[in-house]
Motif scaffolding. Structure first.
Motif, mmCIF file in Angstrom:
data_model
loop_
_atom_site.group_PDB
_atom_site.id
_atom_site.type_symbol
_atom_site.label_atom_id
_atom_site.label_comp_id
_atom_site.label_asym_id
_atom_site.label_seq_id
_atom_site.Cartn_x
_atom_site.Cartn_y
_atom_site.Cartn_z
ATOM 1 N N ALA A 156 -7.819 -0.438 2.058
ATOM 2 C CA ALA A 156 -6.513 -0.125 1.467
ATOM 3 C C ALA A 156 -5.396 -0.398 2.475
ATOM 4 O O ALA A 156 -4.355 -0.973 2.131
ATOM 5 N N ALA A 157 -5.626 0.008 3.736
ATOM 6 C CA ALA A 157 -4.621 -0.209 4.772
ATOM 7 C C ALA A 157 -4.402 -1.706 4.995
ATOM 8 O O ALA A 157 -3.263 -2.179 5.114
ATOM 9 N N LEU A 158 -5.510 -2.434 4.998
ATOM 10 C CA LEU A 158 -5.440 -3.874 5.189
ATOM 11 C C LEU A 158 -4.648 -4.527 4.045
ATOM 12 O O LEU A 158 -3.794 -5.395 4.270
ATOM 13 N N ALA A 159 -4.927 -4.087 2.833
ATOM 14 C CA ALA A 159 -4.207 -4.633 1.672
ATOM 15 C C ALA A 159 -2.717 -4.349 1.785
ATOM 16 O O ALA A 159 -1.882 -5.202 1.474
ATOM 17 N N SER A 160 -2.382 -3.129 2.270
ATOM 18 C CA SER A 160 -0.961 -2.767 2.336
ATOM 19 C C SER A 160 -0.222 -3.624 3.364
ATOM 20 O O SER A 160 0.980 -3.848 3.228
ATOM 21 N N VAL A 161 -0.948 -4.093 4.364
ATOM 22 C CA VAL A 161 -0.314 -4.985 5.341
ATOM 23 C C VAL A 161 -0.299 -6.422 4.817
ATOM 24 O O VAL A 161 0.690 -7.150 4.973
ATOM 25 N N ALA A 162 -1.385 -6.827 4.146
ATOM 26 C CA ALA A 162 -1.496 -8.198 3.651
ATOM 27 C C ALA A 162 -0.379 -8.533 2.666
ATOM 28 O O ALA A 162 0.051 -9.683 2.572
ATOM 29 N N VAL A 163 0.103 -7.513 1.948
ATOM 30 C CA VAL A 163 1.178 -7.731 0.969
ATOM 31 C C VAL A 163 2.418 -8.325 1.649
ATOM 32 O O VAL A 163 3.180 -9.068 1.025
ATOM 33 N N LEU A 164 2.583 -8.024 2.934
ATOM 34 C CA LEU A 164 3.756 -8.540 3.657
ATOM 35 C C LEU A 164 3.775 -10.070 3.693
ATOM 36 O O LEU A 164 4.819 -10.673 3.942
ATOM 37 N N ALA A 165 2.621 -10.690 3.476
ATOM 38 C CA ALA A 165 2.574 -12.153 3.484
ATOM 39 C C ALA A 165 3.144 -12.747 2.203
ATOM 40 O O ALA A 165 3.386 -13.953 2.124
ATOM 41 N N LEU A 166 3.326 -11.901 1.178
ATOM 42 C CA LEU A 166 3.866 -12.408 -0.088
ATOM 43 C C LEU A 166 5.346 -12.768 0.074
ATOM 44 O O LEU A 166 6.044 -12.180 0.898
ATOM 45 N N PRO A 167 5.810 -13.732 -0.711
ATOM 46 C CA PRO A 167 7.219 -14.138 -0.589
ATOM 47 C C PRO A 167 8.175 -13.133 -1.224
ATOM 48 O O PRO A 167 8.698 -13.358 -2.315
ATOM 49 N N MET A 168 8.378 -12.020 -0.573
ATOM 50 C CA MET A 168 9.419 -11.081 -1.004
ATOM 51 C C MET A 168 9.972 -10.390 0.229
ATOM 52 O O MET A 168 9.390 -10.483 1.309
ATOM 53 N N SER A 169 11.113 -9.694 0.054
ATOM 54 C CA SER A 169 11.758 -9.102 1.219
ATOM 55 C C SER A 169 10.861 -8.030 1.827
ATOM 56 O O SER A 169 10.070 -7.387 1.130
ATOM 57 N N THR A 170 10.987 -7.828 3.125
ATOM 58 C CA THR A 170 10.081 -6.915 3.829
ATOM 59 C C THR A 170 10.085 -5.494 3.258
ATOM 60 O O THR A 170 9.007 -4.956 2.997
ATOM 61 N N PRO A 171 11.260 -4.878 3.022
ATOM 62 C CA PRO A 171 11.197 -3.508 2.488
ATOM 63 C C PRO A 171 10.450 -3.436 1.155
ATOM 64 O O PRO A 171 9.663 -2.519 0.942
ATOM 65 N N GLN A 172 10.686 -4.422 0.281
ATOM 66 C CA GLN A 172 10.002 -4.399 -1.025
ATOM 67 C C GLN A 172 8.502 -4.583 -0.836
ATOM 68 O O GLN A 172 7.693 -3.944 -1.510
ATOM 69 N N ALA A 173 8.132 -5.460 0.101
ATOM 70 C CA ALA A 173 6.713 -5.703 0.336
ATOM 71 C C ALA A 173 6.044 -4.457 0.925
ATOM 72 O O ALA A 173 4.930 -4.091 0.528
ATOM 73 N N VAL A 174 6.732 -3.792 1.836
ATOM 74 C CA VAL A 174 6.187 -2.568 2.434
ATOM 75 C C VAL A 174 5.904 -1.540 1.347
ATOM 76 O O VAL A 174 4.816 -0.951 1.275
ATOM 77 N N LEU A 175 6.879 -1.352 0.461
ATOM 78 C CA LEU A 175 6.734 -0.342 -0.593
ATOM 79 C C LEU A 175 5.654 -0.747 -1.591
ATOM 80 O O LEU A 175 4.863 0.084 -2.040
ATOM 81 N N THR A 176 5.620 -2.041 -1.933
ATOM 82 C CA THR A 176 4.586 -2.520 -2.849
ATOM 83 C C THR A 176 3.198 -2.260 -2.259
ATOM 84 O O THR A 176 2.298 -1.767 -2.945
ATOM 85 N N GLY A 177 3.056 -2.571 -0.977
ATOM 86 C CA GLY A 177 1.776 -2.368 -0.313
ATOM 87 C C GLY A 177 1.361 -0.906 -0.310
ATOM 88 O O GLY A 177 0.209 -0.571 -0.579
ATOM 89 N N GLU A 178 2.328 -0.030 -0.022
ATOM 90 C CA GLU A 178 2.010 1.403 0.007
ATOM 91 C C GLU A 178 1.575 1.891 -1.373
ATOM 92 O O GLU A 178 0.607 2.637 -1.499
ATOM 93 N N MET A 179 2.290 1.432 -2.398
ATOM 94 C CA MET A 179 1.959 1.905 -3.752
ATOM 95 C C MET A 179 0.608 1.369 -4.211
ATOM 96 O O MET A 179 -0.159 2.076 -4.860
ATOM 97 N N ALA A 180 0.334 0.109 -3.859
ATOM 98 C CA ALA A 180 -0.917 -0.498 -4.323
ATOM 99 C C ALA A 180 -2.123 0.041 -3.562
ATOM 100 O O ALA A 180 -3.238 0.050 -4.083
ATOM 101 N N SER A 181 -1.890 0.512 -2.327
ATOM 102 C CA SER A 181 -3.021 0.854 -1.460
ATOM 103 C C SER A 181 -3.935 1.919 -2.074
ATOM 104 O O SER A 181 -5.150 1.844 -1.934
ATOM 105 N N PHE A 182 -3.352 2.884 -2.783
ATOM 106 C CA PHE A 182 -4.179 3.977 -3.323
ATOM 107 C C PHE A 182 -5.088 3.481 -4.443
ATOM 108 O O PHE A 182 -6.186 3.990 -4.637
#
Lengths: 93, 540
Positions: free
Chosen positions: A29-55
Motif C-alpha cells: 500500500a505504501a509503495l502504491a501511494s508513492v508510485a502514484v506520484l509518477a502519474l501525470p498530475m500535480s504533486t499535491p493531487q498525486a499525494v492525496l490520490t495515493g493516500e486515499m487509494a492506499s487503504f
C-alpha cells in the motif's frame, strides 16, 4: 524436537500469511501511494490520490493473502504487484 | 462451491477462507471497534451533548449575527492573549451556542504547551461561566484517539482497528453467499441462527454506510497512516504550503513585521463572507499575528450546506481589511478527500439526515456487538463441558460483557458525573473522564467475578436504570427540568431526556431477553451433519 518441527510445519504457513497480510500488505500500500506520484498530475493531487487509494490496496492485499492456496503464492502475488510499483516509485523518490 | 473445492485439494473453499478471516479479524479488535462505533455514533450529536453538559448556557433561540459575534470575541481574544501568533474561533451556528476558540501562546518555551483554548459566550464575548467539562467532545475524541495515551498512539490503534474493520466487511460480504435473500430471513428464538440473522440483517441493511464510514475514517487521518507519498513528493516549504492549502483553511503564521498595528474590523470581513455564503454560513475566523502590521485574517465557510470539508475561505489583510484572495476551489483529489471527510463527519446534514446517520451507525454498532456475541454462542455449543469453558472462551465472554454492556454503563456514568461532580472540584473536566474509566473498569471486574449470564443481565439493568433516571437527576440538579424544557421549546434538552428514556427502554428489553434466554446446550455437532451445518457456519 519433532514436535517443534511439527509445530513449525503446522503453524509456519499461517504465521507467514499473517506477516504477509500485516506487513507485506502495508508495504504494498505504501509503495502504491508513492508510485502514484509518477502519474501525470500535480504533486499535491498525486499525494492525496495515493493516500486515499492506499487503504484499498491494503485491504485487497490482505484478502489476496488469505484467499490463495498457499502462503508461498500469497507472497509471490504481493511481489509480482510490487515490482512495477517499485519501478514507478523509484523514478520519483 | 464445487469449482472452489476442486481447485483446492484440501477442501477449503474461498468462502471458508474468507469466513475464517472474517471471524478472526472481527474478533481480534472487535472490542475496540465496538467502543469506536458506539462513541462515534453518539458523536453525531456531540454539539447537542455539549449543550446539555453545559446547562448554565441558556438555550439558543436563534443563530446570532455571526459578524457581530466574531468582532466581540476577537476583541476579547486581543485583550486575553496579546501577542499570540495565531488564534482561531469557531462561530456559533444552529447547533453551537458557544464560541470555541484556540490560540498559540506567544514565546512558549520548548516543552511547554504552546496552545490555549476556551469557550466564549456569543452574547457577551466573555469566557462562558459554565461547569468545566469536555462535553460531547470527549466521546468524539475518544472514538479516534482514546485516552490516557499519547494522541498519536491512540490514532494508530484506531487506524489499525479501522483497517481490520475494512477487511472484516469485505471478507464478510464474500462469506455471505445469499446476501439479498437472507436479508429477508429472520429466525427468531433459534439461538445461534437468530444471532446470525440479526448480525446479517444489521450488516446488510447498513452495508454501504458501514463500508463508507470505515473507509472515510481512514481517510480522515490518512496523512498519519500513509506519510510516504508526502515524504517522497513534498520537499520544500512551498510544496508543503501548497498541499496544506488543499486541505485546510487554517492559514499559518508567517514572519511578523515587528511593527504594531491594530486589526481592522473583523465584523466587516465576516459581513463580506456572509454575502457570499449566507447569514449563518460562516464557520471560522483565523487571525495570524493580530496586532502586527503583517497580520492576516482568514474567514472560512462553515460545514453546513455542502457535502465537503475542502477549505473555502476569504483571506484579508489584517490591518486594512482588504480582500487579498478568495479560495473556493481545490484540485480533484483534494475535493474527493473533502467529500469523503464530510461524509464521515456528517456535519452537512439537516436534522433528518443526522438522525438517519445516528440510527444506521447504531446498527453498525449492533453489527459489531452481535458479531462478538455470536463468537461465543457458536462455540458454547461445541464446548466439551459448557460449565467449564477453556480460557480463550472465558476471556472473550468476559470482555464482551464489559465492552458491550459495560460501555453503556460507563457512558451513562460519564453523564451522571457531569451533573454530580461539584463545580469547584479541581481538574473537574478530567474527573468526569476518570469517572467514565473507573466505572468501565468496575464493569470488567464485575463481569469477571459474576457468572456470565448474571453479569450481562445486571449490567444491562444498571445501564437502563442510569439512563432512565438521568432526566430526573437533571431536573434535580439544574434549572432546566423536562417540563420546563418542553414549555420553553428547548428541543436539545427535551430531546436528550427522551433519548435517555428510549435508550433505557432498549437496555431493559435486552436485559429481559437475556434473562429469559435458555442456552441450548447440546453436544458438538456430528460430522454426519456437516453439509447443512457447514453452510451456516460458512456464512457466519
Amino acid at each position: 524436537m519433532t514436535s517443534v518441527a511439527g509445530r513449525v510445519r503446522r503453524f509456519g504457513p499461517l504465521v507467514s500469511r499473517i506477516a504477509a497480510a500485516l506487513f507485506g500488505g502495508y508495504a504494498l500500500a505504501a509503495l502504491a501511494s508513492v508510485a502514484v506520484l509518477a502519474l501525470p498530475m500535480s504533486t499535491p493531487q498525486a499525494v492525496l490520490t495515493g493516500e486515499m487509494a492506499s487503504f484499498l490496496v491494503y485491504a485487497a492485499a490482505v484478502l489476496w493473502v488469505f484467499a490463495v492456496r498457499s502462503a508461498l503464492r500469497a507472497w509471490a502475488g504481493l511481489l509480482v504487484v510490487a515490482a512495477p510499483l517499485l519501478l514507478a516509485a523509484w523514478s520519483v523518490w | 462451491m464445487t469449482t472452489d473445492q476442486q481447485a483446492r485439494p484440501d477442501g477449503r473453499g474461498l468462502r471458508q477462507s474468507m469466513s475464517d478471516l472474517h471471524t478472526w479479524v472481527g474478533l481480534l479488535l472487535g472490542w475496540v471497534l465496538y467502543a469506536m462505533f458506539l462513541t462515534g455514533t453518539v458523536s453525531y450529536f456531540k454539539d447537542e451533548l455539549s449543550q446539555w453538559m453545559r446547562p448554565e448556557l441558556p438555550a439558543q433561540s436563534g443563530v446570532p449575527d455571526q459578524a457581530v459575534v466574531a468582532q466581540r470575541v476577537a476583541d476579547e481574544l486581543v485583550a486575553l492573549v496579546p501577542g499570540s501568533p495565531q488564534w482561531s474561533l469557531r462561530l456559533p451556528d444552529a447547533r453551537n451556542n458557544s464560541v470555541y476558540a484556540f490560540w498559540r501562546t506567544a514565546g512558549a518555551a520548548p516543552g511547554q504547551r504552546g496552545f490555549g483554548e476556551g469557550n466564549f459566550d456569543p452574547a457577551t464575548g466573555q469566557t462562558v461561566s459554565s461547569r468545566a467539562t469536555l462535553g460531547g467532545d470527549f466521546f468524539y475524541r475518544f472514538h479516534f484517539q482514546f485516552h490516557y495515551m499519547p494522541v498519536v498512539w491512540g490514532r494508530w490503534i484506531a487506524g489499525v482497528a479501522a483497517m481490520f474493520m475494512l477487511v472484516a466487511i469485505v471478507s464478510g460480504v464474500i462469506t455471505h453467499k445469499k446476501i439479498f435473500v437472507d436479508f429477508f430471513t429472520f429466525r427468531w428464538g433459534k439461538g445461534q441462527r437468530s444471532w446470525l440473522d440479526a448480525h446479517n440483517a444489521l450488516s446488510v441493511f447498513g452495508l454501504p454506510f458501514h463500508a463508507m464510514i470505515t473507509y472515510t475514517g481512514l481517510v480522515t487521518l490518512m496523512a498519519l497512516y500513509m506519510p510516504w507519498g508526502q515524504q517522497a513528493g513534498i520537499k520544500t516549504a512551498a510544496d508543503r504550503q501548497q498541499l496544506n492549502a488543499e486541505l485546510s483553511a487554517f492559514i499559518q503564521p508567517g514572519k511578523p513585521s515587528g511593527e504594531k498595528a491594530p486589526l481592522a474590523s473583523i465584523e466587516d470581513m465576516v459581513r463580506h463572507a456572509q454575502e457570499r455564503w449566507g447569514r449563518d454560513g460562516v464557520g471560522r475566523v483565523t487571525a495570524t499575528h493580530p496586532g502586527d502590521a503583517a497580520a492576516r485574517v482568514a474567514v472560512a465557510r462553515g460545514d453546513g450546506g455542502r457535502v465537503s470539508m475542502s477549505p473555502q475561505y476569504l483571506e484579508f489583510e489584517g490591518t486594512t481589511g482588504k480582500l487579498l484572495a478568495v479560495h473556493e476551489g481545490v484540485g480533484p483529489a483534494a475535493e474527493t478527500r473533502g467529500v469523503l471527510y464530510a461524509l464521515h463527519l456528517g456535519r452537512f446534514s439537516d436534522l433528518v439526515t443526522r438522525w438517519l446517520y445516528f440510527l444506521v451507525s447504531l446498527a453498525g454498532t449492533a453489527m459489531v456487538g452481535t458479531g462478538l456475541v455470536m463468537w461465543t454462542v457458536k462455540r458454547r455449543q461445541k464446548l466439551p463441558d459448557p460449565a467449564r469453558p477453556h480460557v480463550g472462551f472465558h476471556v472473550v465472554e468476559r470482555l464482551n460483557i464489559a465492552s458491550i454492556a459495560g460501555l453503556s454503563v460507563a457512558m451513562a456514568a460519564f453523564l451522571w458525573a457531569n451533573r454530580l461532580l461539584p463545580e469547584t472540584l479541581a481538574e473537574r473536566a478530567n474527573w468526569e473522564i476518570h469517572s467514565f474509566f473507573i466505572v468501565w473498569a468496575l464493569t470488567l471486574l464485575h463481569g469477571v467475578l459474576r457468572p456470565a449470564k448474571k453479569a450481562w443481565v445486571e449490567q444491562l439493568w444498571l445501564a437502563a436504570a442510569l439512563l432512565a433516571l438521568l432526566p430526573m437527576l437533571n431536573a434535580a440538579t439544574t434549572q432546566r427540568p423536562f417540563w420546563r424544557s418542553l414549555a420553553d421549546g428547548d428541543w436539545v434538552f427535551v430531546g436528550m431526556d427522551l433519548m435517555c428514556w428510549a435508550l433505557a427502554a432498549l437496555h431493559a428489553v435486552l436485559a429481559l431477553r437475556t434473562l429469559r434466554h435458555q442456552p441450548k446446550t447440546r453436544p458438538a455437532r456430528k460430522t454426519v451433519n456437516k453439509p447443512a451445518g457447514g453452510a451456516v457456519l460458512r456464512e457466519g
